[in-house]
Design a protein around this motif. Structure first.
Motif, PDB file in Angstrom:
ATOM      1  N   GLY A 205       0.794  -1.222   0.000  1.00 34.93           N
ATOM      2  CA  GLY A 205       0.000   0.000   0.000  1.00 34.93           C
ATOM      3  C   GLY A 205       0.824   1.269   0.000  1.00 34.93           C
ATOM      4  O   GLY A 205       0.328   2.360   0.296  1.00 34.93           O
ATOM      5  N   ASP A 206       2.127   1.140  -0.319  1.00 32.47           N
ATOM      6  CA  ASP A 206       3.039   2.286  -0.346  1.00 32.47           C
ATOM      7  C   ASP A 206       3.189   2.776  -1.794  1.00 32.47           C
ATOM      8  O   ASP A 206       3.862   2.146  -2.603  1.00 32.47           O
ATOM      9  N   PHE A 207       2.566   3.916  -2.101  1.00 30.20           N
ATOM     10  CA  PHE A 207       2.607   4.474  -3.452  1.00 30.20           C
ATOM     11  C   PHE A 207       3.382   5.796  -3.501  1.00 30.20           C
ATOM     12  O   PHE A 207       3.203   6.595  -4.414  1.00 30.20           O
ATOM     13  N   ASP A 208       4.237   6.003  -2.501  1.00 29.91           N
ATOM     14  CA  ASP A 208       4.974   7.269  -2.405  1.00 29.91           C
ATOM     15  C   ASP A 208       5.803   7.552  -3.659  1.00 29.91           C
ATOM     16  O   ASP A 208       5.893   8.700  -4.113  1.00 29.91           O
ATOM     17  N   SER A 209       6.415   6.506  -4.225  1.00 30.64           N
ATOM     18  CA  SER A 209       7.269   6.718  -5.392  1.00 30.64           C
ATOM     19  C   SER A 209       6.469   7.256  -6.575  1.00 30.64           C
ATOM     20  O   SER A 209       6.963   8.079  -7.353  1.00 30.64           O
ATOM     21  N   ILE A 210       5.230   6.801  -6.708  1.00 32.16           N
ATOM     22  CA  ILE A 210       4.373   7.300  -7.793  1.00 32.16           C
ATOM     23  C   ILE A 210       3.954   8.730  -7.491  1.00 32.16           C
ATOM     24  O   ILE A 210       3.988   9.600  -8.376  1.00 32.16           O
ATOM     25  N   ASP A 211       3.590   8.991  -6.233  1.00 35.27           N
ATOM     26  CA  ASP A 211       3.185  10.348  -5.851  1.00 35.27           C
ATOM     27  C   ASP A 211       4.304  11.354  -6.112  1.00 35.27           C
ATOM     28  O   ASP A 211       4.058  12.477  -6.571  1.00 35.27           O
TER      29      ASP A 211
END
Length: 282
Positions: A26-32
């Motif tokens: 659930g970690d989408f930081d790289s996309i953000d």
């Protein structure tokens, strides 16, 4: 839209095993971060991460056909037709000695595929091909049309498959020469302990007395005495028995087929990935 080479290179890092493992948590930081870096946040508001990644893949396919894109398209458009029987298996990044093949396939014969994009250097290719020839029946290189003249006379025993970046199609330029000789020393480096013991027992009927300290050398000596044709068939059987999940040829969300093969995902793990990516961007 136009894209800089740095931006395209940055986008290409999204399709990696480390990124996918983050998405599963659930970690989408790289996309953000990328959405913000390239002022794409407002444009993608209300869209899912899945939609953004699919659009990004199409951008890479058109403007930056790196190894991931080429390998993924090859899986989707070529190997799918080549699989044949249900007991055929495909491996991603198959290690042979000091070399790692991009793709390997085992059905009636063993085939290995090395991908060379316009971004790749060729200095390691000769050594790679020599390693592959030690255990595979057929060796292929996959190259963009632009590089055909560069590789066509590189090694005439090696098959060539071309990729047209405009039509997105692959074509067989030259069929690989058949290799019927297996180097037993190299094979021993590829086989797991259970596999080389099973091969030895399958051919000789039983195993001599051995222990964990001498079993490798004993089986190595036994396998070196197996006739080439029999050894090739036993090798194929051993590879087909490995726990490889090849149920990745999904037409829907096919952009992720290669990464699912790379991580050896089961169907449920793939479903979890896709469902997680349906989360809307911030």
């Amino acid at each position: 839209m136009s894209f800089t080479s740095n931006q395209l290179r940055d986008f290409s890092t999204l399709f990696s095993r480390s990124e996918v493992n983050r998405w599963l948590k659930g970690d989408f930081d790289s996309i953000d971060i990328k959405l913000e870096r390239y002022n794409l946040t407002e444009q993608n508001k209300g869209n899912s991460y899945l939609k953004f990644l699919r659009n990004t893949y199409r951008i890479l396919e058109k403007n930056y056909p790196n190894e991931y894109v080429l390998k993924n398209e090859f899986l989707n458009k070529w190997l799918k037709k080549e699989l044949g029987t249900n007991n055929s298996v495909i491996f991603n990044e198959f290690r042979i000695g000091k070399a790692i093949a991009d793709l390997a396939m085992f059905n009636g014969v063993s085939k290995v595929f090395e991908i060379k994009t316009i971004l790749d250097k060729e200095y390691r290719l000769s050594n790679q091909l020599q390693e592959y020839k030690k255990i595979f029946n057929e060796v292929y290189i996959i190259v963009p049309n632009l590089l055909l003249s560069k590789y066509s006379n590189y090694d005439t025993s090696v098959g060539i498959i071309s990729f047209d970046s405009n039509s997105k199609k692959f074509g067989l330029i030259r069929k690989a020469g058949r290799i019927n000789k297996i180097d037993s020393n190299t094979l021993m480096e590829v086989l797991h302990t259970k596999e080389y013991k099973e091969i030895s027992k399958a051919y000789f009927g039983q195993l001599p007395e051995m222990n964990s300290f001498n079993q490798f050398e004993i089986c190595k000596n036994l396998i070196s005495k197996i006739p080439q044709k029999d050894l090739n068939n036993l090798f194929l059987t051993a590879m087909k028995r490995r726990n490889i999940n090849n149920l990745f040829f999904n037409k829907l969300n096919s952009e992720f087929n290669q990464i699912c093969l790379s991580l050896n995902f089961k169907k449920q793990e793939r479903d979890n990935l896709i469902n997680g990516l349906k989360t809307n961007t911030i």
